[in-house]
Each structure stands twice: as C-alpha cells, then as structure tokens.
Scaffold this motif. Structure first.
Motif, PDB file in Angstrom:
ATOM      1  N   SER A 162       0.878  -1.179  -0.063  1.00 34.53           N
ATOM      2  CA  SER A 162       0.012   0.087  -0.029  1.00 34.53           C
ATOM      3  C   SER A 162       1.042   1.280   0.113  1.00 34.53           C
ATOM      4  O   SER A 162       0.678   2.326  -0.634  1.00 34.53           O
ATOM      5  CB  SER A 162      -1.040   0.034   1.234  1.00 34.53           C
ATOM      6  N   ARG A 163       1.990   1.225   0.561  1.00 33.38           N
ATOM      7  CA  ARG A 163       2.975   2.436   0.864  1.00 33.38           C
ATOM      8  C   ARG A 163       3.679   2.509  -0.349  1.00 33.38           C
ATOM      9  O   ARG A 163       4.233   3.656  -0.685  1.00 33.38           O
ATOM     10  CB  ARG A 163       3.635   2.425   1.985  1.00 33.38           C
ATOM     11  N   PHE A 164       4.137   1.493  -1.220  1.00 35.52           N
ATOM     12  CA  PHE A 164       4.847   1.449  -2.494  1.00 35.52           C
ATOM     13  C   PHE A 164       3.976   2.055  -3.275  1.00 35.52           C
ATOM     14  O   PHE A 164       4.358   3.122  -4.016  1.00 35.52           O
ATOM     15  CB  PHE A 164       4.629  -0.151  -2.890  1.00 35.52           C
ATOM     16  N   TYR A 165       2.376   1.971  -3.316  1.00 38.32           N
ATOM     17  CA  TYR A 165       1.641   2.774  -4.308  1.00 38.32           C
ATOM     18  C   TYR A 165       1.482   4.202  -3.800  1.00 38.32           C
ATOM     19  O   TYR A 165       1.414   5.132  -4.652  1.00 38.32           O
ATOM     20  CB  TYR A 165       0.278   1.854  -4.393  1.00 38.32           C
ATOM     21  N   GLU A 166       1.238   4.197  -2.249  1.00 40.09           N
ATOM     22  CA  GLU A 166       1.045   5.588  -2.036  1.00 40.09           C
ATOM     23  C   GLU A 166       2.155   6.632  -2.060  1.00 40.09           C
ATOM     24  O   GLU A 166       1.984   7.513  -2.595  1.00 40.09           O
ATOM     25  CB  GLU A 166       0.521   5.632  -0.462  1.00 40.09           C
ATOM     26  N   ASN A 167       3.324   6.061  -1.672  1.00 34.89           N
ATOM     27  CA  ASN A 167       4.595   6.983  -1.396  1.00 34.89           C
ATOM     28  C   ASN A 167       5.382   6.836  -2.708  1.00 34.89           C
ATOM     29  O   ASN A 167       5.794   7.853  -3.351  1.00 34.89           O
ATOM     30  CB  ASN A 167       5.317   6.732  -0.229  1.00 34.89           C
ATOM     31  N   ARG A 168       5.790   5.609  -2.886  1.00 31.56           N
ATOM     32  CA  ARG A 168       6.843   5.444  -4.212  1.00 31.56           C
ATOM     33  C   ARG A 168       6.268   5.941  -5.348  1.00 31.56           C
ATOM     34  O   ARG A 168       7.116   6.614  -6.051  1.00 31.56           O
ATOM     35  CB  ARG A 168       7.588   4.104  -4.005  1.00 31.56           C
ATOM     36  N   ILE A 169       5.028   5.517  -5.690  1.00 34.71           N
ATOM     37  CA  ILE A 169       4.604   5.650  -7.008  1.00 34.71           C
ATOM     38  C   ILE A 169       3.822   6.865  -6.757  1.00 34.71           C
ATOM     39  O   ILE A 169       4.008   7.805  -7.546  1.00 34.71           O
ATOM     40  CB  ILE A 169       3.623   4.650  -7.408  1.00 34.71           C
ATOM     41  N   GLY A 170       2.794   6.853  -5.887  1.00 40.07           N
ATOM     42  CA  GLY A 170       1.864   8.085  -5.814  1.00 40.07           C
ATOM     43  C   GLY A 170       2.458   9.410  -5.644  1.00 40.07           C
ATOM     44  O   GLY A 170       1.861  10.501  -5.979  1.00 40.07           O
ATOM     45  N   ARG A 171       3.569   9.511  -5.117  1.00 38.18           N
ATOM     46  CA  ARG A 171       4.339  10.881  -4.654  1.00 38.18           C
ATOM     47  C   ARG A 171       5.155  11.148  -5.514  1.00 38.18           C
ATOM     48  O   ARG A 171       5.937  12.068  -5.311  1.00 38.18           O
ATOM     49  CB  ARG A 171       4.342  10.969  -3.187  1.00 38.18           C
ATOM     50  N   SER A 172       5.442  10.492  -6.654  1.00 43.54           N
ATOM     51  CA  SER A 172       6.502  10.669  -7.655  1.00 43.54           C
ATOM     52  C   SER A 172       6.194  11.598  -8.571  1.00 43.54           C
ATOM     53  O   SER A 172       4.938  11.747  -9.019  1.00 43.54           O
ATOM     54  CB  SER A 172       7.008   9.212  -8.260  1.00 43.54           C
ATOM     55  N   ARG A 173       7.379  12.152  -8.902  1.00 40.90           N
ATOM     56  CA  ARG A 173       7.154  12.990 -10.301  1.00 40.90           C
ATOM     57  C   ARG A 173       6.325  12.731 -11.366  1.00 40.90           C
ATOM     58  O   ARG A 173       5.235  13.063 -11.850  1.00 40.90           O
ATOM     59  CB  ARG A 173       8.239  13.551 -10.781  1.00 40.90           C
ATOM     60  N   GLY A 174       6.861  11.280 -11.585  1.00 40.99           N
ATOM     61  CA  GLY A 174       6.227  10.482 -12.988  1.00 40.99           C
ATOM     62  C   GLY A 174       4.782  10.591 -12.629  1.00 40.99           C
ATOM     63  O   GLY A 174       3.877  10.746 -13.705  1.00 40.99           O
ATOM     64  N   PHE A 175       4.030   9.941 -11.525  1.00 44.11           N
ATOM     65  CA  PHE A 175       2.787   9.717 -11.409  1.00 44.11           C
ATOM     66  C   PHE A 175       1.811  11.282 -11.471  1.00 44.11           C
ATOM     67  O   PHE A 175       0.818  11.381 -11.791  1.00 44.11           O
ATOM     68  CB  PHE A 175       2.607   9.107  -9.997  1.00 44.11           C
ATOM     69  N   LEU A 176       2.630  12.054 -10.589  1.00 46.88           N
ATOM     70  CA  LEU A 176       1.951  13.392 -10.443  1.00 46.88           C
ATOM     71  C   LEU A 176       1.857  14.160 -11.963  1.00 46.88           C
ATOM     72  O   LEU A 176       0.850  14.724 -12.385  1.00 46.88           O
ATOM     73  CB  LEU A 176       2.585  14.225  -9.351  1.00 46.88           C
ATOM     74  N   ASN A 177       2.850  13.858 -12.699  1.00 43.79           N
ATOM     75  CA  ASN A 177       2.620  14.261 -14.030  1.00 43.79           C
ATOM     76  C   ASN A 177       1.571  13.548 -14.802  1.00 43.79           C
ATOM     77  O   ASN A 177       0.875  14.334 -15.619  1.00 43.79           O
ATOM     78  CB  ASN A 177       4.017  14.144 -14.915  1.00 43.79           C
ATOM     79  N   LEU A 178       1.477  12.453 -14.643  1.00 43.14           N
ATOM     80  CA  LEU A 178       0.566  11.464 -15.360  1.00 43.14           C
ATOM     81  C   LEU A 178      -1.121  11.981 -14.826  1.00 43.14           C
ATOM     82  O   LEU A 178      -1.983  12.149 -15.582  1.00 43.14           O
ATOM     83  CB  LEU A 178       0.496   9.861 -15.023  1.00 43.14           C
ATOM     84  N   VAL A 179      -1.192  12.174 -13.650  1.00 42.16           N
ATOM     85  CA  VAL A 179      -2.602  12.615 -13.099  1.00 42.16           C
ATOM     86  C   VAL A 179      -2.964  13.923 -13.120  1.00 42.16           C
ATOM     87  O   VAL A 179      -4.319  14.458 -12.993  1.00 42.16           O
ATOM     88  CB  VAL A 179      -2.827  12.057 -11.835  1.00 42.16           C
ATOM     89  N   TYR A 180      -1.815  14.856 -13.464  1.00 42.49           N
ATOM     90  CA  TYR A 180      -2.099  16.347 -13.281  1.00 42.49           C
ATOM     91  C   TYR A 180      -3.190  16.881 -14.265  1.00 42.49           C
ATOM     92  O   TYR A 180      -4.097  17.426 -13.822  1.00 42.49           O
ATOM     93  CB  TYR A 180      -0.642  16.788 -13.857  1.00 42.49           C
ATOM     94  N   PRO A 181      -3.321  16.353 -15.735  1.00 46.04           N
ATOM     95  CA  PRO A 181      -4.342  16.668 -16.521  1.00 46.04           C
ATOM     96  C   PRO A 181      -5.989  16.310 -15.761  1.00 46.04           C
ATOM     97  O   PRO A 181      -6.760  17.178 -15.807  1.00 46.04           O
ATOM     98  CB  PRO A 181      -4.308  15.872 -17.794  1.00 46.04           C
ATOM     99  N   LYS A 182      -5.680  15.174 -15.251  1.00 44.97           N
ATOM    100  CA  LYS A 182      -7.250  14.709 -14.535  1.00 44.97           C
ATOM    101  C   LYS A 182      -7.438  15.678 -13.402  1.00 44.97           C
ATOM    102  O   LYS A 182      -8.697  16.057 -13.095  1.00 44.97           O
ATOM    103  CB  LYS A 182      -6.941  13.281 -14.256  1.00 44.97           C
ATOM    104  N   LEU A 183      -6.449  15.905 -12.519  1.00 42.81           N
ATOM    105  CA  LEU A 183      -6.693  16.967 -11.349  1.00 42.81           C
ATOM    106  C   LEU A 183      -7.103  18.183 -11.993  1.00 42.81           C
ATOM    107  O   LEU A 183      -8.140  18.822 -11.109  1.00 42.81           O
ATOM    108  CB  LEU A 183      -5.363  17.005 -10.637  1.00 42.81           C
ATOM    109  N   LYS A 184      -6.522  18.590 -12.948  1.00 43.89           N
ATOM    110  CA  LYS A 184      -7.052  19.992 -13.541  1.00 43.89           C
ATOM    111  C   LYS A 184      -8.568  19.856 -13.833  1.00 43.89           C
ATOM    112  O   LYS A 184      -9.433  20.779 -13.906  1.00 43.89           O
ATOM    113  CB  LYS A 184      -6.303  20.450 -14.766  1.00 43.89           C
ATOM    114  N   GLU A 185      -8.989  18.582 -14.626  1.00 44.50           N
ATOM    115  CA  GLU A 185     -10.289  18.655 -15.165  1.00 44.50           C
ATOM    116  C   GLU A 185     -11.306  18.505 -14.010  1.00 44.50           C
ATOM    117  O   GLU A 185     -12.300  19.113 -14.005  1.00 44.50           O
ATOM    118  CB  GLU A 185     -10.133  17.326 -16.033  1.00 44.50           C
TER     119      GLU A 185
END
Lengths: 506, 506
Positions: A305-328
């Motif tokens: 769960s923390r792999f996804y939350e922190n290592r993936i979910g708080r990474s630049r790669g992930f945040l770049n991926l979800v950025y357009p959806k967050l804006k929408e």
C-alpha cells in the motif's frame, strides 16, 4: 483414515468456515459503510452469531484430528497443502493451552482497555488509561507464557517481545529491529533537522480549497482505474476511516473518506487502499483453492500500500500522469498550479503530533518512539506511569516537537488496548518496498513507465514478484526471494536522503 | 411442558431465525447495491448457507411441537402471542403436505421458467416461454391441491385462483376482485378515452434535460427528510431496480436508480420507496418483540408507497412545497417552469405498453389485463397458446394501443415465472389508500398540511391509523378498522375522475 481422507475432511470444514467468514466480512463491511447509527446494536448480534458458528467449526474435534493427521504426514502432500498443514498446526499450537475461561478473561481485559482508552482520550488524561495499559502488558505477557513452542519455527526468540512481534510479523525479531531502528534514527533525525532548517518555500495555498464529494469520487475511480484495480471484482465505498477488505476471491472492497477541505487526503487514501486491493485481487488462485490466503503479514501488506501511496503516488512521474485529470476534476483547486508545485506540495515535510497524518520522512520516527516504549514496558525497564514523560522526551528528541496534550500524544492510537508488537509492522513496510523498488528498477525505468500510464505493467511485475509467495514465505524469506538480498533499511534511508535532499535543496 | 415453556421455546428459535434472516438481509442488500459483478457467484454460497441454516431451524422438531402447543392453548396467551400462534400454525399448514422432494420439484419448475423467460424476452418470442408457463400453471394448481385446510380461515374459497390470491393478499377473493375490476373498467376506460381526446397541452420539454447523479442524490435525501424518514435508523443506496428492505427494527434501507435524462424517475422512486420505509420504520415495537412483523400483505404495503407517491407526491400541495428545492438542485431543468406546469407534467396521462412506467390513471388497466388472463388460465377457459392474442386484444380494448412486440407486451413482467395471483395486489393498494385518504381528510386539510411542510403530522396519523394493525389484521378487516367502511374501489375511481377531469378540462 488415510491422509487424503483427512485432507478432504480439513477442506470440507475450511470451506464451511470460509462461507461463514465471507458472511461476516459482508456484514462488517456494511457496518462500516452503510449501516445506520441505530442499526448497529442489532447488527452486533449478527456478527456474534456468525463468529460463534465459525468458532464452533474451528473447534470441531474431527477437524482438529484431521489437521493433526495431515501435519504428521505432510510429506505425502503437495507443496500448497504442506503450507496449509503447517498453518493449521501453528494455529492449533497458539491456542492449545488457552482454555475458554482464559480466552474470556483476556478479551475482558482488552474490551475494558478499549473502553477506558476512549474515555481517557476524550478527557485527554493518560492517568485514566494507565491501569488498563498495565493490565494489557500483564495479559500479553501471560499469553506469551502460554504459547506452546513450535518445533518447526526458525525464529530465535530472545525475549517476550520477540513472541509478541511474531504474532504480527512472522519471523521478525528485536535483534533485527534494534539494528534497523538505530540506523533509521542515525540517518533520519539529522536529515529532518536539515529539512526543518531549509529555506525552501513550498506553495500550499491550493491544498485546502473546498471541493465536493462527487468530484473526489470521480478522481478516486480514475486513480483505481489507472492503477489497474478490477472493478468487476471489487468496489469503492466511504467510511469514517479508510480500509480495504478482501471479502472473497472476486470481491475486494476499498473505502475512503472525503474531507471537503483536503482533497489530497482522499486522493492518497484511495491510492494506499488501492495498493492493498491490488495485493488482494492478484493473489494466486491456488492459494484460495488450498485455503492459504492468510499468510500475508501486516508489514507485507503495508509495503504494497505504501509502495503505491509513496513510491509511486508521490513521484514526479505519477503526478505528471494525473495532473490533467486533477485539473479537469478540480478546476477551482488547480488554477495555475504547475506540476512541480504539485509534486512539492504532495511531498512537504511537516513534523507534527499525529502518526496517521505524518509524512513519509517523519513517519518512521513516530513508529520508533512507540517501539521503544513498548519494549521498555515489556522488559520492565519502564513503568506505565512513566509513559507520558517518555513520549514527550522522545518526540522532542527525534522530531523536535512537544505534544501539548495526551490526546495529541500518548493517547492518539488505540493499538495498546489489544496488544504490543503491532506498530513496527508499519515501518517495515517502507523498508520492504524500498528494497523491491530497487529490484524493479533493474527491470524497467519506473518513472517513465508510470508517467506514460504503464501501471498495468507495474501491477503485473508486482503480481509475479511480490504478491505470489507472500502467503507462503515469512517476510525475511520473502524479501530475499524477491531481491536476492537480506533485509536492510538502507535502501529506504538512501531513498529518503536523495529525495528530500533534492526537494529541500540540502 | 407448560404453554409458557412452549412459548419460550418458540421465542428462542424465532430469535435465532431472526438473526439468520438479518444476516441474509444484509447480504442480499449488498448483492443488489454493492457486490461487484464477479463476486456474485461466491456470494451466492453465502446466501445458500444462511437460508439452509434458517430452513433447518424452521424444521426443528421441538420448535414445531412447541408451535403446535401454543396454538392448541392459544386462549392462555396475550393478544400478540395469539396472533403469533396463528401465524406459525398457518405457516405449518401451508407446508405440511409438501415433501422436500416436491419442494425441490417445484423450485426446479420456477427456476427453469425464469431462465426461459429471460431468453424468450431477449428474443421477444412468447412461444419459447409457453411450455414453461404451462408448467407453472400446472405446478401452482398442484400446490393449491396440497394445501391443508385451515379451520380458522374465514375466506370463502370458490376456486383455485382464490387460494393463489390468498398467498399474496390474505382474505382477498375473486368475488371481490371481479366486482371491483368491472367497476374500474366501467369508469376508467371511458375517462381515459376522454383524456386521450382532450385538446389540453401539457409542457414536458424540461422533463428530459440531463442532470447529474449527485444532484439527484441531494434531492433524494431532501425528499426522505421532508417525508419524515429517520436516517439514524435507515439509509439510501442505488440499485438496478429501486426497492425497500426492512433489514431490522432499526435498519430500513431504500434504494433508487439515477437516469441522467429523467430526473422525475428517481424523484418518484424515492418517494415511493420512502413510503414503504415509513411503514417499516413506524411499526409498533411490540410486533418485533412478539415476532409478528410479516403479516403485512403486498397490497397493504403498496397502498402506503402509492399513497406517498401519487396521492401526496403528485399533489399540488406537495409540488408547491418541493418547487423551491427543485429549482435549487436542478437550475438547468427548472428554468422558467411554473408550479402549475410542474404539476401538469408530473400528472400527464400517456397510455403506453409498459406497466412499471404507467401513469396513475392507466395503471389499473394494466393490472386488470393480467388478472383476466391469469384467471382464464387457471379456470381453463384460455390456453397458454392464446395468451399473446388475448393480451393484444385487451390492450387494444382498454388502453387503445397494440404492443408491437412480445417484449413490450406479454413478456415484460417476470411474475408468471413463479406464480399467479400476485398482480392484483398492485391495484388494490391504490384503492385502499383512496379510502384512508378520505378518512384522513376528515381529520385535517391534507393539501394545506402538505404544502406547509407538515408531513410529520401525516406520518404520525399513518402510524396510528394505518400502520399499527397491518400485521395483525387481513386487508379487508384492516381497511374496515381504519375507515369504518367495507372495501370499495369507489373512492379511488371518484378521485381519478375528479383529478383528471380538472387537469384535462373534461
């Protein structure tokens, strides 16, 4: 009776037990998500009935005889059934010397402790809880003394606390933990001090802009979808505290909680619980067929769960991926926020009192404090009455802060109402996943894969490498199997130093 | 054993049965609202286990003996326990002559009928369903022949269909229904023709403007709140088809379904199910204590849900009350719509093929058609092969329309897959509530009370007059108890004539 006949008998009983536990899982999920306030009382009777029936089945004499028989002839069984025989044998040993009267006495202590903890927390007064904590420590030590030794067990128990740990994290010992946590303190405490002294300004004005539940829900489903959650085999609901419930092979539920002024809270709850859910959804089918689905430790589960939350979910790669959806989804929040500002805000370090709200850097320190106090209580080197002072002292020393009240300090967690040895599993998860993150990095460019939306590739790697043997191997064997290396916190600590060094320009 | 000992034994067993049925209720609610697609299979095993355990309890020999004992000595019991003794005795008589093999045979017929109905409806081809319907008619007649006569029963059974009716609407007979439905045809058919010939224009352009689920959910909670639904003792969810589930004394769930282009659909589902829910939530506590909560007939329950849906929910008073909320929640829909336009749109008459979508005026005609066909099949005056032609002919005659396909005609309802005699209960509900509406009108100015938001007063009147004895009296006795008059459709028919005469300026 032949060993195969005994195995058949064991299977039949476990099949019935599975259905009862499935029923109880649904009722308990309903309780936390849907059941109205005043319906709780009557619903309690339902859970009591189901657990009572399950208890009767687990104590069935023929079943117990059959379990002993397959254990005695385990060399005749296939690989999976050998694991099953050991699990059942171990369960039997753990409860063998505990009479129903003792069992009742124990649960009375824990129930009372929970009640007094609730009241003491309400009053923010540790002294009200102290006698109960005293009783819990005594009871847990008594439980350890009643344990029947398991001749198969490889763990070297050197003290009572080793046994307590074992209940939550099979094979973990104080010898390993002491070394691990000393390393953590040596490297995290100075790093935190540097972060706290840093002049780095992080923009956070957008983090508390109010949003609606339906916006958060839309984001939640998007995140689960991106991660590879199978919604034909699961669902998402809401509850007071987020959780994941593996109800059955094809039914895994996650929940979240929507706070109007903190969209990131539900966002990261969903990613965290989504990680747990991927673990549940992608278990080998054979484990279900052989009834060996309960071998995962808390530390193993938290690692995912923390792999996804922190290592993936708080990474630049992930945040770049979800950025357009967050804006929408949150136009009112995202306004002119850049991807870099988003990354910084999601990784801000803030030493504060409450463990469950702690950031990735300080989290381990919260755990170490609890571990050190627990050990001292069990060893007798500290008294219950000293706990609040110890708590204050350690928060000051490790995090540089002093909790102003017991409610924001020593009374914040309910765990000491039912046992000791649980907390370390929370910290171990981060260390396990740092190790397998580095192993994964040998197979793919993780940031690039994530940023391009390739999380299904990640899920499949996790399924094959991380999930597959989690029910069959104890954590230290499991992490060696995944990475080819012995357990160490070094990967995690190096990651923290690199990440926060860069973010805070240290 | 004394009668009091027997009563105690009965209570003990019913208490256990209650907990099993509570568990099954939660699982079945979960199934319809939350369980993911692929989790359904495993969940089926849970329901099977729970119903199997409940079945075993209901067949417990000591329990049956105790039931017989309290029935034989019922004069020693209090008023409530006498009702209980009769209910249990009646249940016993109904199943006494049915062996487990017969029971299995029957359910095979119904299960097969359901499967073939699904396929036939998909193919829109009645001939595929015909052999199953034949088998259902035969089976239901066999069930009637196996019924053990109940010496206490006041109903005069003159034909097999009277017995079938009795399963759904205790005490109702073809003698009453024939007279009732003839009156309905005599007055509704000419009224409908006049409506259809009317030049009245009703504005409907706003009815299909798209809205979001969360807007509909907000309206739903508002409506439940206005009606007096106790959300500490209930909840609202979503499902494919809306329903109400009385899960336990303090736990009543309603569901709805949100269609993006038809806000009125969910609006009236919530009011309808909210009516059912008020009935469940406001039952006398004594009924629960004495295990007599299952005496309400389908017609009694529908009378309450339709009272709220049609008599209250489609009245000018109610629509004036909710108009500001509708404007707030659906600004894009309500634009320049006036209260009078809203009233007219919510009461538009449109003779169409599908019963479940029928308006208040044509609804009864849909039921009469099914009743006439069912009776003819049971009597043998019609053959299964003739059913589609009969259907077409009657739709033409009563509603002036001809269904173009079997799917929009004779195959639309699933009810004939498990029995006959159910449909009339839907029509009776409207007639019961018209009678008690007129009784209520003697105690308060209903429109004014509703328009001023006084629905709690209404709920309390319903609780005292309508809900209280529903479990203890059969519908004809119950309606006499409420109104002081014998059952009649006249109140309902006069209401229709007045309402639609005014609306369509006839």
């Amino acid at each position: 009776m032949s060993t195969q006949d005994s195995l058949k008998k064991v299977y039949e009983n476990l099949e019935k037990l599975k259905v009862y536990s499935h029923a109880a899982n649904i009722v308990s999920y309903d309780r936390q998500t849907t059941c109205p306030q005043e319906g709780m009382g009557e619903q309690g009777a339902v859970l009591a009935l189901l657990s009572n029936e399950a208890f009767k089945l687990s104590k069935d004499e023929e079943f117990i005889k059959a379990c002993e028989d397959i254990y005695d002839h385990r060399e005749e069984l296939d690989e999976f059934d050998q694991v099953l025989a050991r699990i059942e044998h171990r369960d039997r040993l753990a409860t063998k010397n505990i009479t129903p009267e003792k069992e009742h006495e124990f649960s009375m202590v824990f129930n009372r402790a929970y009640d007094t903890w609730l009241k003491a927390r309400e009053a923010s007064d540790f002294s009200q809880f102290a006698p109960s904590l005293e009783a819990v420590v005594k009871t847990v030590k008594e439980q350890v003394s009643l344990r029947e030794p398991d001749p198969d067990c490889k763990t070297e128990y050197k003290c009572d606390y080793d046994h307590m740990l074992d209940d939550y994290e099979d094979g973990m010992t104080t010898a390993i933990l002491d070394e691990t946590f000393e390393k953590c303190k040596d490297r995290i405490v100075p790093l935190l001090k540097k972060v706290q002294a840093s002049k780095k300004q992080i923009r956070t004005d957008f983090m508390n802009i109010p949003v609606k539940d339906y916006q958060q829900e839309e984001l939640g489903w998007y995140l689960l979808d991106v991660m590879g959650f199978d919604k034909n085999r699961g669902n998402m609901g809401t509850s007071e505290h987020p959780f994941t419930h593996g109800i059955a092979l094809n039914d895994t539920r996650v929940t979240t909680h929507y706070y109007p002024n903190a969209f990131a809270s539900s966002m990261y709850s969903v990613i965290h619980e989504g990680g747990h859910a991927l673990f549940e959804q992608n278990q080998p089918k054979e484990n279900f067929e052989h009834f060996i689905t309960t071998g995962k430790t808390l530390g193993q589960h938290e690692s995912v769960s923390r792999f996804y939350e922190n290592r993936i979910g708080r990474s630049r790669g992930f945040l770049n991926l979800v950025y357009p959806k967050l804006k929408e989804v949150f136009p009112e929040v995202m306004g002119d926020v850049t991807t870099e500002q988003l990354y910084e805000a999601m990784n801000i370090v803030n030493a504060d009192f409450i463990r469950t709200e702690a950031d990735e850097l300080t989290y381990t320190l919260h755990i170490i404090i609890r571990y050190e106090i627990e050990r001292a209580l069990v060893e007798g080197s500290a008294k219950v009455v000293d706990v609040p002072a110890l708590w204050q002292e350690k928060y000051e020393k490790y995090l540089g802060i002093t909790p102003p009240t017991d409610r924001l300090g020593v009374l914040q967690d309910m765990h000491w109402t039912f046992g000791l040895g649980y907390f370390p599993t929370y910290a171990l998860g981060n260390m396990y996943n740092a190790m397998y993150y580095n192993r994964l990095a040998q197979d793919m460019d993780i940031e690039k894969t994530v940023e391009s939306g390739g999380l299904l590739k990640l899920r499949d790697w996790m399924t094959e490498n991380v999930f597959k043997k989690a029910d069959r191997l104890c954590p230290t064997d499991w992490i060696r199997d995944i990475t080819g290396r012995e357990f160490t916190p070094d990967d995690f600590l190096t990651y923290l130093e690199e990440k926060y060094g860069e973010l805070y320009q240290l």
